[in-house]
Scaffold this active site. Structure first.
Site, short mmCIF file in Angstrom:
data_model
loop_
_atom_site.label_atom_id
_atom_site.label_comp_id
_atom_site.label_asym_id
_atom_site.label_seq_id
_atom_site.Cartn_x
_atom_site.Cartn_y
_atom_site.Cartn_z
CE LYS A 107 5.58 0.71 2.12
NZ LYS A 107 6.06 0.74 0.74
CG ASN A 108 6.52 3.76 -1.53
OD1 ASN A 108 6.77 3.06 -0.54
ND2 ASN A 108 5.95 3.26 -2.62
CB CYS A 110 6.43 -6.53 -1.80
SG CYS A 110 5.42 -5.68 -0.58
NE ARG A 170 10.84 -4.76 -5.51
CZ ARG A 170 10.13 -4.10 -4.60
NH1 ARG A 170 9.62 -4.74 -3.59
NH2 ARG A 170 9.92 -2.80 -4.71
CG ASP A 201 3.06 0.15 -5.23
OD1 ASP A 201 3.47 -0.86 -5.81
OD2 ASP A 201 3.82 0.91 -4.59
NE ARG A 251 6.67 -4.22 4.51
CZ ARG A 251 6.67 -4.38 3.19
NH1 ARG A 251 6.14 -5.43 2.63
NH2 ARG A 251 7.21 -3.46 2.41
C1 UD1 Z 1 9.11 1.56 -5.80
C2 UD1 Z 1 8.08 1.39 -4.71
C3 UD1 Z 1 7.17 0.22 -5.04
C4 UD1 Z 1 6.56 0.40 -6.41
C5 UD1 Z 1 7.62 0.69 -7.45
C6 UD1 Z 1 7.04 1.05 -8.80
C7 UD1 Z 1 9.28 2.14 -2.74
C8 UD1 Z 1 9.92 1.77 -1.44
N1 UD1 Z 1 8.78 1.12 -3.45
O1 UD1 Z 1 9.86 0.35 -5.83
O2 UD1 Z 1 6.16 0.17 -4.05
O3 UD1 Z 1 5.88 -0.79 -6.79
O4 UD1 Z 1 8.44 1.78 -7.04
O5 UD1 Z 1 6.23 2.18 -8.70
O6 UD1 Z 1 9.18 3.30 -3.08
N2 UD1 Z 1 14.48 -2.04 -12.20
C9 UD1 Z 1 15.63 -2.50 -12.80
N3 UD1 Z 1 16.84 -2.13 -12.28
C10 UD1 Z 1 16.97 -1.32 -11.21
C11 UD1 Z 1 15.79 -0.84 -10.59
C12 UD1 Z 1 14.55 -1.22 -11.11
O7 UD1 Z 1 15.56 -3.26 -13.78
O8 UD1 Z 1 18.08 -1.02 -10.79
C13 UD1 Z 1 13.16 -2.42 -12.73
C14 UD1 Z 1 12.35 -3.26 -11.74
O9 UD1 Z 1 12.64 -4.63 -11.87
C15 UD1 Z 1 10.93 -2.91 -12.14
C16 UD1 Z 1 11.03 -1.45 -12.62
O10 UD1 Z 1 12.40 -1.23 -12.90
O11 UD1 Z 1 10.51 -3.71 -13.21
C17 UD1 Z 1 10.54 -0.42 -11.65
O12 UD1 Z 1 11.21 -0.56 -10.40
P1 UD1 Z 1 11.44 0.65 -9.42
O13 UD1 Z 1 10.69 1.85 -9.89
O14 UD1 Z 1 12.88 0.78 -9.16
O15 UD1 Z 1 10.75 0.13 -8.09
P2 UD1 Z 1 11.25 0.31 -6.62
O16 UD1 Z 1 11.94 1.62 -6.45
O17 UD1 Z 1 11.94 -0.93 -6.15
#
Ligand code: UD1
Length: 416
Positions: free
Chosen positions: A22-23, A117, A122, A305, A397
């Protein structure tokens, strides 16, 4: 509202085929925007998030044609719009990848704030920091993230936190920047590597994906390709846990066993028998499962996840388990639902403490989010009597035909 009804207690046995990741798919489809031409994407999972994304791409002007459930032909030649409004965008987290892809192609992007989610704040500050470093002006107004640049120029970008989304998003935009971009402290998840491989096949020049330093030399044009998406690490892990929690024996097929190492190690620690082949893993449950401790981390650590699913099996095992969630600040909301079935779990901030074994009895529960829903399915399979999971659309989803796949393994489960 869709429900899943499970009559628990059947040990799962047999083989299950894992769908595409999915991701990875959710990053690769927006990446197509960067190209002009026709691409064929194979091994797409047939799940709700993909359907929403395809709808968004069509609204932008891409011609999308499903050859079968898992194969999408996309003609990106005539994409002209760079604005993606609320509607489907709010339904998925990954719509933030449209920002990087549209900025790369049009030097302009307007995308409604993403959904997905809810397990904490986020933020997308690291994505925006990257786009600004490449030369974009960023603005958030009326729920729309707007990016605009005269030109994108490669630069060094150090991520303050390791973020999958920011790493991929910056990679997308930098693919069409002038000169060299270096992303330091990059995420190393399999879907980061898969997206980089896909971009490279389209003509990009990206090196180092899978390490914490990614080097991108910008190119002018990308072309269409045929590409097969990697198998889903999290779906595979969910079925591995399903085998163990139901005291069964399941061969999980069409996977990359290396991606499963953090889970495999934990299942072995818990006393399961795990056999590995080139593209499959067979998990056989022991007489007695022992609790263990888990800390979620970025890849190659234990994936967040799979945290709800592993917490569920640890909580049914003998002894005390400690699960620490290091990625998201609020990812234990599902524990209150598990308690309805008889689980003994205490949550304090980012730590859950489990005590087992427990006698589980089916109940009515609610799936707050995708993986929380998967945890409830596992719990239902391990309980005596009937568990009814409402808001099951969350589960669809991310899990293709979950009730069909589980039924073939011997589960008594139906979707209503
Ligand atoms: C992706 C996955 C999600 C998974 C996550 C961590 C997708 C669509 N989703 O989410 O299923 O749980 O990776 O493996 O691929 N953060 C910041 N600033 C930012 C971005 C992130 O502080 O600009 C923090 C977040 O709050 C979190 C951490 O970094 O604590 C990791 O987030 P991130 O790896 O970005 O997750 P997603 O890409 O949203």
């Amino acid at each position: 509202m869709e429900q899943l009804i499970i009559k628990g207690g059947n040990p799962l046995r047999g083989e299950v085929n894992i769908s595409g990741a999915k991701n990875a798919a959710l990053a690769i489809l927006p990446a197509v925007i960067l190209s002009e031409g026709i691409s064929t994407i194979e091994n797409l999972p047939y799940i709700e998030d993909i359907k929403h994304l395809v709808e968004i791409l069509e609204n932008l002007g891409a011609k999308c044609n499903f050859k079968d459930k898992h194969t999408l032909v996309i003609d990106s030649t005539n994409i002209e719009k760079y604005r993606a409004v609320y509607g489907s965008v709010k339904k998925i987290r990954a719509s933030y990848y449209l920002l990087g892809a549209l900025l790369g192609r049009f030097k302009n992007a307007e995308v409604a704030m993403p959904g997905g989610c809810n397990f904490g704040q986020r933020p997308v500050d690291q994505h925006i920091k990257g786009f600004k470093a490449l030369g974009a002006v960023a603005d958030l107004k009326n729920g729309m993230n707007k990016l605009k640049a005269d030109k994108l120029i490669g630069t060094n970008i150090y991520l303050d936190v390791i973020s999958v989304g920011a790493t991929i998003n910056i990679m997308l935009a930098a693919t069409k920047a002038q000169g060299v971009t270096i992303i330091e402290n990059a995420a190393k998840e399999p879907h980061v590597v898969d997206t980089a491989n896909f971009l490279n096949m389209m003509g990009a020049n990206i090196k180092g994906a899978g390490t914490d330093v990614i080097r991108i030399i910008g190119v002018e044009k990308l072309h269409g390709v045929r590409y097969t998406i990697i198998p889903d690490q999290i779906e595979a892990g969910t079925y591995m846990i399903a085998a163990a929690i139901t005291k069964g024996s399941v061969t999980v097929k069409n996977i990359i066993p290396k991606h499963m190492d953090p889970l495999t190690a934990k299942l072995i620690e818990m006393n399961c028998i795990v056999e590995e082949g080139d593209d499959y893993i067979k998990v056989t449950a022991p007489e007695k499962l022992y609790a263990t401790n888990i800390k979620t981390m970025v890849y190659p650590g234990f994936p967040t996840d799979l945290q709800p699913q592993i917490t569920t099996i640890v909580a049914c095992s003998h002894g005390t388990g400690i699960i620490t969630e290091n990625v998201w600040e609020n990812r234990f909301q599902y524990v209150n639902e598990l308690k309805r079935l008889g689980f003994n779990i205490t949550v304090e901030g980012r730590v859950a403490v489990t005590k087992g074994p427990v006698n589980l009895m089916g109940a009515e529960v609610f799936a707050h989010d995708l993986r929380a829903g998967a945890a409830l399915v596992l719990a239902g399979l391990a309980s005596v009597g009937t568990t009814t999971i409402s808001n099951a659309k969350q589960i669809y989803r991310g899990y293709e035909n979950i009730e069909g796949k589980l039924r073939v393994l011997g589960a008594d489960i139906e979707k209503v």
